[in-house]
Write a protein that holds these residues in place. Structure first.
Motif, mmCIF file in Angstrom:
data_model
loop_
_atom_site.group_PDB
_atom_site.id
_atom_site.type_symbol
_atom_site.label_atom_id
_atom_site.label_comp_id
_atom_site.label_asym_id
_atom_site.label_seq_id
_atom_site.Cartn_x
_atom_site.Cartn_y
_atom_site.Cartn_z
ATOM 1 N N LEU A 35 -1.245 -11.446 -2.515
ATOM 2 C CA LEU A 35 -2.360 -10.571 -2.877
ATOM 3 C C LEU A 35 -1.912 -9.110 -2.943
ATOM 4 O O LEU A 35 -2.392 -8.343 -3.783
ATOM 5 C CB LEU A 35 -3.500 -10.727 -1.859
ATOM 6 C CG LEU A 35 -4.269 -12.049 -1.915
ATOM 7 C CD1 LEU A 35 -5.259 -12.141 -0.763
ATOM 8 C CD2 LEU A 35 -5.010 -12.185 -3.248
ATOM 9 N N ILE A 36 -0.996 -8.726 -2.047
ATOM 10 C CA ILE A 36 -0.434 -7.366 -2.112
ATOM 11 C C ILE A 36 0.313 -7.181 -3.431
ATOM 12 O O ILE A 36 0.204 -6.135 -4.083
ATOM 13 C CB ILE A 36 0.494 -7.099 -0.907
ATOM 14 C CG1 ILE A 36 -0.309 -7.074 0.397
ATOM 15 C CG2 ILE A 36 1.239 -5.772 -1.075
ATOM 16 C CD1 ILE A 36 0.542 -6.962 1.646
ATOM 17 N N CYS A 37 1.070 -8.211 -3.831
ATOM 18 C CA CYS A 37 1.797 -8.148 -5.105
ATOM 19 C C CYS A 37 0.835 -8.046 -6.282
ATOM 20 O O CYS A 37 1.070 -7.288 -7.235
ATOM 21 C CB CYS A 37 2.691 -9.379 -5.261
ATOM 22 S SG CYS A 37 4.059 -9.458 -4.083
ATOM 23 N N VAL A 38 -0.267 -8.811 -6.233
ATOM 24 C CA VAL A 38 -1.279 -8.741 -7.299
ATOM 25 C C VAL A 38 -1.881 -7.338 -7.358
ATOM 26 O O VAL A 38 -2.074 -6.772 -8.444
ATOM 27 C CB VAL A 38 -2.387 -9.789 -7.066
ATOM 28 C CG1 VAL A 38 -3.562 -9.552 -8.009
ATOM 29 C CG2 VAL A 38 -1.836 -11.192 -7.237
ATOM 30 N N ALA A 39 -2.173 -6.764 -6.178
ATOM 31 C CA ALA A 39 -2.715 -5.402 -6.136
ATOM 32 C C ALA A 39 -1.731 -4.413 -6.763
ATOM 33 O O ALA A 39 -2.128 -3.498 -7.497
ATOM 34 C CB ALA A 39 -3.024 -5.009 -4.696
ATOM 35 N N ALA A 40 -0.439 -4.606 -6.493
ATOM 36 C CA ALA A 40 0.578 -3.719 -7.063
ATOM 37 C C ALA A 40 0.634 -3.858 -8.587
ATOM 38 O O ALA A 40 0.779 -2.861 -9.310
ATOM 39 C CB ALA A 40 1.946 -4.044 -6.457
ATOM 40 N N ILE A 41 0.503 -5.087 -9.079
ATOM 41 C CA ILE A 41 0.486 -5.302 -10.536
ATOM 42 C C ILE A 41 -0.724 -4.619 -11.168
ATOM 43 O O ILE A 41 -0.628 -4.013 -12.252
ATOM 44 C CB ILE A 41 0.489 -6.814 -10.845
ATOM 45 C CG1 ILE A 41 1.821 -7.445 -10.416
ATOM 46 C CG2 ILE A 41 0.237 -7.067 -12.338
ATOM 47 C CD1 ILE A 41 1.832 -8.958 -10.475
ATOM 48 N N THR A 43 -2.090 -1.941 -10.301
ATOM 49 C CA THR A 43 -1.893 -0.484 -10.396
ATOM 50 C C THR A 43 -1.181 -0.093 -11.687
ATOM 51 O O THR A 43 -1.232 1.077 -12.091
ATOM 52 C CB THR A 43 -1.097 0.046 -9.187
ATOM 53 O OG1 THR A 43 0.242 -0.484 -9.215
ATOM 54 C CG2 THR A 43 -1.763 -0.329 -7.878
ATOM 55 N N TRP A 44 -0.505 -1.068 -12.319
ATOM 56 C CA TRP A 44 0.163 -0.814 -13.603
ATOM 57 C C TRP A 44 -0.770 -1.106 -14.778
ATOM 58 O O TRP A 44 -0.490 -0.709 -15.917
ATOM 59 C CB TRP A 44 1.419 -1.680 -13.723
ATOM 60 C CG TRP A 44 2.537 -1.223 -12.826
ATOM 61 C CD1 TRP A 44 2.750 -1.600 -11.538
ATOM 62 C CD2 TRP A 44 3.560 -0.298 -13.160
ATOM 63 N NE1 TRP A 44 3.851 -0.969 -11.019
ATOM 64 C CE2 TRP A 44 4.381 -0.152 -12.004
ATOM 65 C CE3 TRP A 44 3.883 0.429 -14.299
ATOM 66 C CZ2 TRP A 44 5.492 0.675 -11.972
ATOM 67 C CZ3 TRP A 44 4.994 1.267 -14.273
ATOM 68 C CH2 TRP A 44 5.790 1.387 -13.116
ATOM 69 N N ILE A 45 -1.865 -1.813 -14.526
ATOM 70 C CA ILE A 45 -2.789 -2.210 -15.597
ATOM 71 C C ILE A 45 -4.033 -1.324 -15.623
ATOM 72 O O ILE A 45 -4.458 -0.864 -16.684
ATOM 73 C CB ILE A 45 -3.202 -3.689 -15.415
ATOM 74 C CG1 ILE A 45 -1.966 -4.591 -15.476
ATOM 75 C CG2 ILE A 45 -4.239 -4.098 -16.450
ATOM 76 C CD1 ILE A 45 -2.251 -6.034 -15.108
ATOM 77 N N ILE A 46 -4.620 -1.099 -14.443
ATOM 78 C CA ILE A 46 -5.862 -0.331 -14.345
ATOM 79 C C ILE A 46 -5.536 1.159 -14.297
ATOM 80 O O ILE A 46 -4.727 1.588 -13.470
ATOM 81 C CB ILE A 46 -6.658 -0.741 -13.087
ATOM 82 C CG1 ILE A 46 -7.005 -2.230 -13.151
ATOM 83 C CG2 ILE A 46 -7.915 0.101 -12.946
ATOM 84 C CD1 ILE A 46 -7.653 -2.756 -11.894
ATOM 85 N N PRO A 76 1.362 4.206 -10.266
ATOM 86 C CA PRO A 76 1.537 2.774 -9.993
ATOM 87 C C PRO A 76 2.477 2.523 -8.816
ATOM 88 O O PRO A 76 3.335 3.338 -8.497
ATOM 89 C CB PRO A 76 2.122 2.244 -11.301
ATOM 90 C CG PRO A 76 2.807 3.419 -11.913
ATOM 91 C CD PRO A 76 1.989 4.614 -11.538
ATOM 92 N N ALA A 77 2.296 1.370 -8.203
ATOM 93 C CA ALA A 77 3.098 1.006 -7.030
ATOM 94 C C ALA A 77 4.471 0.498 -7.458
ATOM 95 O O ALA A 77 4.607 -0.216 -8.458
ATOM 96 C CB ALA A 77 2.381 -0.056 -6.222
ATOM 97 N N SER A 78 5.467 0.843 -6.683
ATOM 98 C CA SER A 78 6.820 0.332 -6.917
ATOM 99 C C SER A 78 7.049 -0.901 -6.048
ATOM 100 O O SER A 78 6.227 -1.244 -5.189
ATOM 101 C CB SER A 78 7.848 1.406 -6.570
ATOM 102 O OG SER A 78 7.826 1.680 -5.174
ATOM 103 N N ILE A 79 8.172 -1.562 -6.270
ATOM 104 C CA ILE A 79 8.510 -2.725 -5.434
ATOM 105 C C ILE A 79 8.641 -2.309 -3.978
ATOM 106 O O ILE A 79 8.196 -3.019 -3.066
ATOM 107 C CB ILE A 79 9.817 -3.377 -5.936
ATOM 108 C CG1 ILE A 79 9.614 -3.960 -7.331
ATOM 109 C CG2 ILE A 79 10.291 -4.452 -4.961
ATOM 110 C CD1 ILE A 79 10.855 -4.573 -7.950
ATOM 111 N N VAL A 347 -4.084 -0.384 1.073
ATOM 112 C CA VAL A 347 -3.116 0.719 1.016
ATOM 113 C C VAL A 347 -2.592 0.892 -0.411
ATOM 114 O O VAL A 347 -2.535 2.017 -0.938
ATOM 115 C CB VAL A 347 -1.950 0.463 1.994
ATOM 116 C CG1 VAL A 347 -0.807 1.443 1.743
ATOM 117 C CG2 VAL A 347 -2.429 0.583 3.436
ATOM 118 N N ILE A 348 -2.219 -0.222 -1.048
ATOM 119 C CA ILE A 348 -1.694 -0.176 -2.419
ATOM 120 C C ILE A 348 -2.737 0.385 -3.386
ATOM 121 O O ILE A 348 -2.448 1.272 -4.202
ATOM 122 C CB ILE A 348 -1.269 -1.590 -2.876
ATOM 123 C CG1 ILE A 348 -0.037 -2.075 -2.093
ATOM 124 C CG2 ILE A 348 -1.016 -1.632 -4.373
ATOM 125 C CD1 ILE A 348 1.253 -1.403 -2.493
#
Length: 482
Positions: A35-41, A43-46, A76-79, A347-348
């Motif tokens: 879910l954290i990874c989905v949230a990070a993705i 941040t690149w779309i929204i 956007p969030a980085s890895i 947080v993300i």
């Protein structure tokens, strides 16, 4: 031929095992990390955006200007941000994680004295069977009412070990105990009867008298408690008829049947004193909840005092007391970690400044709908927003100032807007793995999150139906401020 048949059987068994392993549900920590990874993705779309906020000179609360949304620079969030979100989330959820560990360790000390088991062996066995099933709503009612009155749902974690112990003594399982305490308290919190965090905040932002509209929320509370009791009784009857149908059957098998233990443990004078001390401690927790004490520090402190006093009364040495505490804390360690991991999602999203964009986009969907449909749509919108803003007061501050003028456009009263917020926030909280109270309860009980979901979704569906009906009526009668 025998060798060939044997080889064939071995291959079949091996294939079955591989098939089971293939469909094994992910660990709770894996779910949260995904879910954290989905949230990070996201941040690149929204796109990033925000509303202008200003401080209310009367209350000091930050108020959102609903017409001020504007785009800002994308962040956007980085890895690397994905992994730093976990320790930051653990830091933000530290008090819940520590509370879970302290409650788990303390109650293990108390239970290891066998005082509660001796009491159960003396009295509870008489209530096994059909009598015990219909006692469940009576046991649930206090856990339903306390969060409804105080708005304090997290503190109910303190009672979960006791609820599980009582449920097992009545011939049920840990899931029944979780229903008695956690699902009942989550349901009670949803009603918002006197909650200062949800109802109080939302009504003040809408300009309504604090805790007005109580009569309508009380009707909803009766309906929700009835639905909650129905599902719990139905589940209890099912496992009473066939214990193998328990949603946590493997957990119950690993613990073993303690029925014989209850009957052979003697209720000695020393254990009677321990029980009096335990009762006094529980009364202190109830008083603290009603008095509005700081449950982040005082609730765990009360449990620590109980563990030390009861352990010494039982004749434990300091080393024995410490060992039992650590053993109990180990049992709930995963849940404590999950509460912190879940905060990493927020947080993300917060760092990327996309929460306000999500609020803006979802709120736009409601515009132009008939008022009855609009009221129900608000419930759905608030449910989705709750995935991104877990805090009730935080969600109220972020969304109610936007939903309030939308309600005016739709022809809804402000009391209806508040009801949509309460139900949207409360119902979805029962399912979300980001909800620290739910994950903490799973940790303390030993129940996995998938097992919990298997039970909770039925409550959620019935609650949503009740919520839709209540909002339809509220919109139709133009529910007033009193």
């Amino acid at each position: 031929m025998n060798k060939k048949n044997s080889a064939t059987m071995d291959k079949k068994v091996s294939a079955d095992l591989k098939s089971k392993e293939k469909f094994e549900f992910p660990h709770s920590l894996i779910i949260i990390f995904l879910l954290i990874c989905v949230a990070a993705i996201l941040t690149w779309i929204i796109p990033a955006g925000e509303y202008v906020r200003f401080e209310d000179p009367t209350t000091g609360r930050l108020i959102v200007d609903p017409n001020s949304y504007h785009r800002i620079e994308r962040m956007p969030a980085s890895i690397f941000d994905i992994f730093t979100a976990i320790p930051r989330g653990l830091n933000e959820a530290g008090w819940i994680a520590w509370m879970v560990l302290i409650i788990g360790g303390s109650f293990h000390v108390i239970e290891s004295t066998k005082a509660t088991r001796a009491l159960i062996g003396k009295f509870m066995n008489k209530l096994r069977g059909s009598k015990g099933v219909y006692l469940l709503p009576v046991l649930m009612l206090p856990f339903f009412l306390l969060p409804a009155i105080t708005g304090n749902g997290e503190s109910m974690l303190a009672f979960l070990p006791l609820g599980i112990l009582i449920a097992r003594s009545l011939g049920f399982d840990a899931m029944t105990g979780l229903c008695i305490v956690t699902i009942a308290s989550s349901t009670g919190y949803t009603t918002g009867l006197f909650s200062p965090f949800s109802t109080g905040t939302a009504q003040s932002l809408c300009g309504l008298p604090t805790f007005s509209g109580l009569w309508f929320r009380a009707i909803g509370a009766v309906l929700l408690f009835s639905a909650c009791s129905f599902w719990v009784i139905k589940y209890a009857l099912m496992i009473q008829k066939d214990p193998s149908k328990s949603y946590c059957y493997e957990l119950e098998q690993s613990i073993g049947n303690n029925e014989e233990d209850y009957s052979i443990v003697e209720l000695t004078t020393r254990r009677k004193i321990c029980l009096v001390e335990f009762l006094f401690g529980i009364c202190m927790i109830v008083y603290a909840a009603l008095a509005g004490w700081d449950f982040k520090t005082r609730f765990p402190a009360i449990f620590l005092i109980m563990a030390v006093v009861i352990g010494l009364t039982a004749g434990f040495s300091p080393n024995k007391l410490a060992e039992e505490f650590v053993n109990g804390a180990k049992m709930v360690l995963v849940g404590a970690l999950v509460t912190g991991f879940s905060k990493g999602i927020g947080v993300i999203l917060t760092d990327a400044n996309i929460i306000d964009t999500i609020v803006y986009g979802l709120s736009s969907i409601v515009v132009g709908l008939p008022k009855q449909i609009g009221a129900m749509a608000m419930l759905l919108v608030q449910s989705v927003l709750n995935c991104f803003i877990i805090s009730s007061s935080g969600q109220a501050a972020a969304t109610v100032p936007i939903m309030s003028p939308l309600g005016d456009v739709l022809g809804l009263t402000q009391q209806t807007v508040v009801m949509a917020f309460l139900y949207g926030d409360g119902f979805s909280n029962m399912l979300l793995p980001m909800n620290a109270s739910i994950m903490g309860a799973c940790a303390i009980s030993g129940i996995t999150y998938p097992q919990y979901l298997k039970r909770a979704w039925k409550h959620y569906i019935s609650y949503m139906i009740i919520g839709f009906i209540m909002l339809f009526i509220a919109a139709t009668i133009n529910l007033g401020p009193f």
